[in-house]
Design an enzyme around this catalytic site. Sequence first.
Site, PDB file in Angstrom:
ATOM      1  N   ARG A   7       7.958 -81.302 -25.560  1.00  0.00           N
ATOM      2  CA  ARG A   7       8.757 -81.571 -26.852  1.00  0.00           C
ATOM      3  C   ARG A   7       9.874 -82.186 -26.754  1.00  0.00           C
ATOM      4  O   ARG A   7      10.641 -82.211 -25.728  1.00  0.00           O
ATOM      5  CB  ARG A   7       9.081 -79.980 -27.340  1.00  0.00           C
ATOM      6  CG  ARG A   7      10.020 -80.294 -28.419  1.00  0.00           C
ATOM      7  CD  ARG A   7      10.256 -78.990 -29.112  1.00  0.00           C
ATOM      8  NE  ARG A   7      10.676 -77.898 -28.535  1.00  0.00           N
ATOM      9  CZ  ARG A   7      10.940 -76.695 -29.151  1.00  0.00           C
ATOM     10  NH1 ARG A   7      10.627 -76.477 -30.541  1.00  0.00           N
ATOM     11  NH2 ARG A   7      11.301 -75.640 -28.341  1.00  0.00           N
ATOM     12  N   LYS A  32       7.307 -73.662 -36.078  1.00  0.00           N
ATOM     13  CA  LYS A  32       8.303 -73.298 -37.380  1.00  0.00           C
ATOM     14  C   LYS A  32       8.887 -74.576 -37.999  1.00  0.00           C
ATOM     15  O   LYS A  32       8.628 -74.904 -38.911  1.00  0.00           O
ATOM     16  CB  LYS A  32       9.397 -72.057 -37.080  1.00  0.00           C
ATOM     17  CG  LYS A  32       8.655 -71.170 -36.446  1.00  0.00           C
ATOM     18  CD  LYS A  32       9.706 -69.825 -36.475  1.00  0.00           C
ATOM     19  CE  LYS A  32      10.661 -70.271 -35.146  1.00  0.00           C
ATOM     20  NZ  LYS A  32      10.081 -70.152 -33.755  1.00  0.00           N
ATOM     21  N   ARG A  39      12.427 -66.495 -23.822  1.00  0.00           N
ATOM     22  CA  ARG A  39      12.491 -66.316 -25.259  1.00  0.00           C
ATOM     23  C   ARG A  39      11.341 -65.934 -25.794  1.00  0.00           C
ATOM     24  O   ARG A  39      11.464 -65.145 -26.795  1.00  0.00           O
ATOM     25  CB  ARG A  39      12.707 -67.903 -25.745  1.00  0.00           C
ATOM     26  CG  ARG A  39      14.018 -68.276 -25.453  1.00  0.00           C
ATOM     27  CD  ARG A  39      14.033 -69.944 -25.532  1.00  0.00           C
ATOM     28  NE  ARG A  39      13.577 -70.510 -26.845  1.00  0.00           N
ATOM     29  CZ  ARG A  39      13.064 -71.773 -26.835  1.00  0.00           C
ATOM     30  NH1 ARG A  39      12.936 -72.367 -25.715  1.00  0.00           N
ATOM     31  NH2 ARG A  39      12.485 -72.200 -28.058  1.00  0.00           N
ATOM     32  N   ARG A  92      15.709 -62.652 -37.013  1.00  0.00           N
ATOM     33  CA  ARG A  92      14.726 -62.221 -35.762  1.00  0.00           C
ATOM     34  C   ARG A  92      15.258 -60.923 -35.048  1.00  0.00           C
ATOM     35  O   ARG A  92      14.686 -60.853 -33.982  1.00  0.00           O
ATOM     36  CB  ARG A  92      14.616 -63.427 -34.939  1.00  0.00           C
ATOM     37  CG  ARG A  92      15.754 -63.895 -34.163  1.00  0.00           C
ATOM     38  CD  ARG A  92      15.231 -65.152 -33.332  1.00  0.00           C
ATOM     39  NE  ARG A  92      15.348 -66.335 -33.763  1.00  0.00           N
ATOM     40  CZ  ARG A  92      14.921 -67.314 -33.169  1.00  0.00           C
ATOM     41  NH1 ARG A  92      14.347 -67.294 -31.964  1.00  0.00           N
ATOM     42  NH2 ARG A  92      14.768 -68.702 -33.764  1.00  0.00           N
TER      43      ARG A  92
HETATM   44  P1  G5P Z   1      15.304 -71.598 -32.310  1.00  0.00           P
HETATM   45  O1  G5P Z   1      15.906 -73.155 -32.375  1.00  0.00           O
HETATM   46  O2  G5P Z   1      14.970 -71.064 -33.533  1.00  0.00           O
HETATM   47  P2  G5P Z   1      12.506 -70.884 -31.253  1.00  0.00           P
HETATM   48  O3  G5P Z   1      12.603 -70.420 -29.989  1.00  0.00           O
HETATM   49  O4  G5P Z   1      12.497 -69.810 -32.391  1.00  0.00           O
HETATM   50  O5  G5P Z   1      14.099 -71.659 -31.337  1.00  0.00           O
HETATM   51  P3  G5P Z   1      11.378 -73.259 -31.453  1.00  0.00           P
HETATM   52  O6  G5P Z   1      11.654 -73.492 -30.048  1.00  0.00           O
HETATM   53  O7  G5P Z   1      12.350 -74.145 -32.367  1.00  0.00           O
HETATM   54  O8  G5P Z   1      11.611 -71.943 -31.954  1.00  0.00           O
HETATM   55  P4  G5P Z   1       9.243 -73.949 -33.566  1.00  0.00           P
HETATM   56  O9  G5P Z   1      10.402 -74.450 -34.471  1.00  0.00           O
HETATM   57  O10 G5P Z   1       8.512 -72.705 -33.792  1.00  0.00           O
HETATM   58  O11 G5P Z   1       9.985 -73.721 -31.849  1.00  0.00           O
HETATM   59  O12 G5P Z   1       8.169 -75.129 -32.978  1.00  0.00           O
HETATM   60  P5  G5P Z   1       8.025 -76.542 -33.294  1.00  0.00           P
HETATM   61  O13 G5P Z   1       9.561 -77.269 -32.589  1.00  0.00           O
HETATM   62  O14 G5P Z   1       7.700 -77.000 -34.545  1.00  0.00           O
HETATM   63  O15 G5P Z   1       6.831 -77.021 -32.328  1.00  0.00           O
HETATM   64  C1  G5P Z   1       6.853 -76.964 -30.885  1.00  0.00           C
HETATM   65  C2  G5P Z   1       6.230 -78.193 -30.407  1.00  0.00           C
HETATM   66  O16 G5P Z   1       5.054 -78.227 -30.469  1.00  0.00           O
HETATM   67  C3  G5P Z   1       6.882 -79.452 -30.927  1.00  0.00           C
HETATM   68  O17 G5P Z   1       6.870 -80.516 -29.766  1.00  0.00           O
HETATM   69  C4  G5P Z   1       5.834 -79.923 -31.934  1.00  0.00           C
HETATM   70  O18 G5P Z   1       5.734 -81.456 -31.913  1.00  0.00           O
HETATM   71  C5  G5P Z   1       4.619 -79.325 -31.083  1.00  0.00           C
HETATM   72  N1  G5P Z   1       3.577 -79.076 -31.949  1.00  0.00           N
HETATM   73  C6  G5P Z   1       3.689 -78.307 -33.280  1.00  0.00           C
HETATM   74  N2  G5P Z   1       2.307 -78.170 -33.600  1.00  0.00           N
HETATM   75  C7  G5P Z   1       1.509 -78.601 -32.900  1.00  0.00           C
HETATM   76  C8  G5P Z   1       0.069 -78.798 -32.751  1.00  0.00           C
HETATM   77  O19 G5P Z   1      -0.576 -78.115 -33.524  1.00  0.00           O
HETATM   78  N3  G5P Z   1      -0.432 -79.291 -31.413  1.00  0.00           N
HETATM   79  C9  G5P Z   1       0.306 -79.481 -30.274  1.00  0.00           C
HETATM   80  N4  G5P Z   1      -0.424 -80.078 -29.385  1.00  0.00           N
HETATM   81  N5  G5P Z   1       1.427 -79.446 -30.534  1.00  0.00           N
HETATM   82  C10 G5P Z   1       2.199 -79.074 -31.742  1.00  0.00           C
HETATM   83  O20 G5P Z   1      16.332 -70.804 -31.567  1.00  0.00           O
HETATM   84  C11 G5P Z   1      16.791 -71.305 -30.277  1.00  0.00           C
HETATM   85  C12 G5P Z   1      17.883 -70.172 -29.761  1.00  0.00           C
HETATM   86  O21 G5P Z   1      18.856 -70.156 -30.766  1.00  0.00           O
HETATM   87  C13 G5P Z   1      19.320 -68.819 -30.802  1.00  0.00           C
HETATM   88  C14 G5P Z   1      18.517 -67.957 -29.799  1.00  0.00           C
HETATM   89  O22 G5P Z   1      19.332 -67.974 -28.351  1.00  0.00           O
HETATM   90  C15 G5P Z   1      17.442 -68.657 -29.473  1.00  0.00           C
HETATM   91  O23 G5P Z   1      16.625 -68.724 -28.297  1.00  0.00           O
HETATM   92  N6  G5P Z   1      18.907 -67.940 -32.124  1.00  0.00           N
HETATM   93  C16 G5P Z   1      19.404 -66.855 -32.426  1.00  0.00           C
HETATM   94  N7  G5P Z   1      19.844 -65.882 -32.073  1.00  0.00           N
HETATM   95  C17 G5P Z   1      19.708 -64.679 -32.689  1.00  0.00           C
HETATM   96  N8  G5P Z   1      19.339 -64.536 -33.892  1.00  0.00           N
HETATM   97  C18 G5P Z   1      18.545 -65.670 -34.361  1.00  0.00           C
HETATM   98  N9  G5P Z   1      18.326 -65.552 -35.838  1.00  0.00           N
HETATM   99  C19 G5P Z   1      18.492 -66.796 -33.812  1.00  0.00           C
HETATM  100  N10 G5P Z   1      18.036 -68.022 -34.089  1.00  0.00           N
HETATM  101  C20 G5P Z   1      18.276 -68.896 -33.151  1.00  0.00           C
HETATM  102 MG    MG Z   2      12.260 -74.949 -34.270  1.00  0.00          MG
END
Ligand code: G5P
Ligand code: MG
Length: 226
Positions: free
Chosen positions: A135, A27, A179, A101
């Site tokens: 990451r 994302k 998660r 979410r």
């Molecule tokens: P967050 O911060 O919203 P998540 O768990 O939804 O966290 P996260 O972990 O931030 O999502 P992302 O943004 O979907 O993941 O993914 P990203 O960071 O872009 O990519 C992940 C990794 O993969 C990176 O290293 C990237 O470089 C790599 N990558 C990307 N594409 C590729 C590819 O094609 N190939 C490869 N090899 N790598 C790739 O929420 C965190 C916490 O906040 C709270 C909760 O406690 C949650 O757990 N929270 C909420 N609580 C309640 N309601 C809500 N609405 C909430 N929002 C947040």
């Molecule tokens: Mg993120």
Amino acid sequence: MIATRRFTSNVSNQFRALITGAPGSGKGTISSRIATDFDLVHISSGDVLRRHVKQGTELGHKAKAYIDNGTLVPDDLMVNLMTNEIKRISKTRWLLDGFPRTIEQAKQLHKKQKFDVVVNLDVPFSEIKRRIQQRYVHLSSGRVYHLEWNPPKNAGMDDVTGEPLTQRDDDKPETVASRLNIFQSQMAPVLAFYKDLGILQTFTGTESDVIYPEIKAYLLGYLQSK
Ligand code: G5P
Ligand code: MG
């Protein structure tokens, strides 16, 4: 890029999008591309929460235990935080990432703000678990790196500020598992809600570089139809 900019300058000044998908589905990575190509303000709920934790605000204190355990911050806190964040930026072109979410968050937000499109990333969990181990993030900007796939220019340093990168406390394998479980149980009704509104578009794959051109084409097509 040039074609996109010329195109978006001709359309309505309002564009409100959501990107959703499991933790680690890309994302943040894909949001930064959408934000650049379509001139949208990117608001990640996780980044907003982590900034509160870092600044030691009251909300940050309340949210920290939930984040560290890989559980969800309560709905009322999230709805207040994110609706205020949307008001604070006072723009009509934005991309929310990671909020809503839960179905309660989706219904509460819908009373105040309506999305034009919802982009849903569908990436296998096996791929996500591999990615997250490598990451690194720049906390204050939300910029995301991957040691092999998207490494920083200088090891351990943010490309823009030169500040040190860190790993997220909630990226430990056991917290990631929690998660992913919560995502599976909570997101199905949210996706159904947006599907019923006719605004959900799902993109399936394992590589952001393959998925993003499909998303870009879809968003351009959407804007062209307006
Ligand atoms: P967050 O911060 O919203 P998540 O768990 O939804 O966290 P996260 O972990 O931030 O999502 P992302 O943004 O979907 O993941 O993914 P990203 O960071 O872009 O990519 C992940 C990794 O993969 C990176 O290293 C990237 O470089 C790599 N990558 C990307 N594409 C590729 C590819 O094609 N190939 C490869 N090899 N790598 C790739 O929420 C965190 C916490 O906040 C709270 C909760 O406690 C949650 O757990 N929270 C909420 N609580 C309640 N309601 C809500 N609405 C909430 N929002 C947040
Ligand atoms: Mg993120």
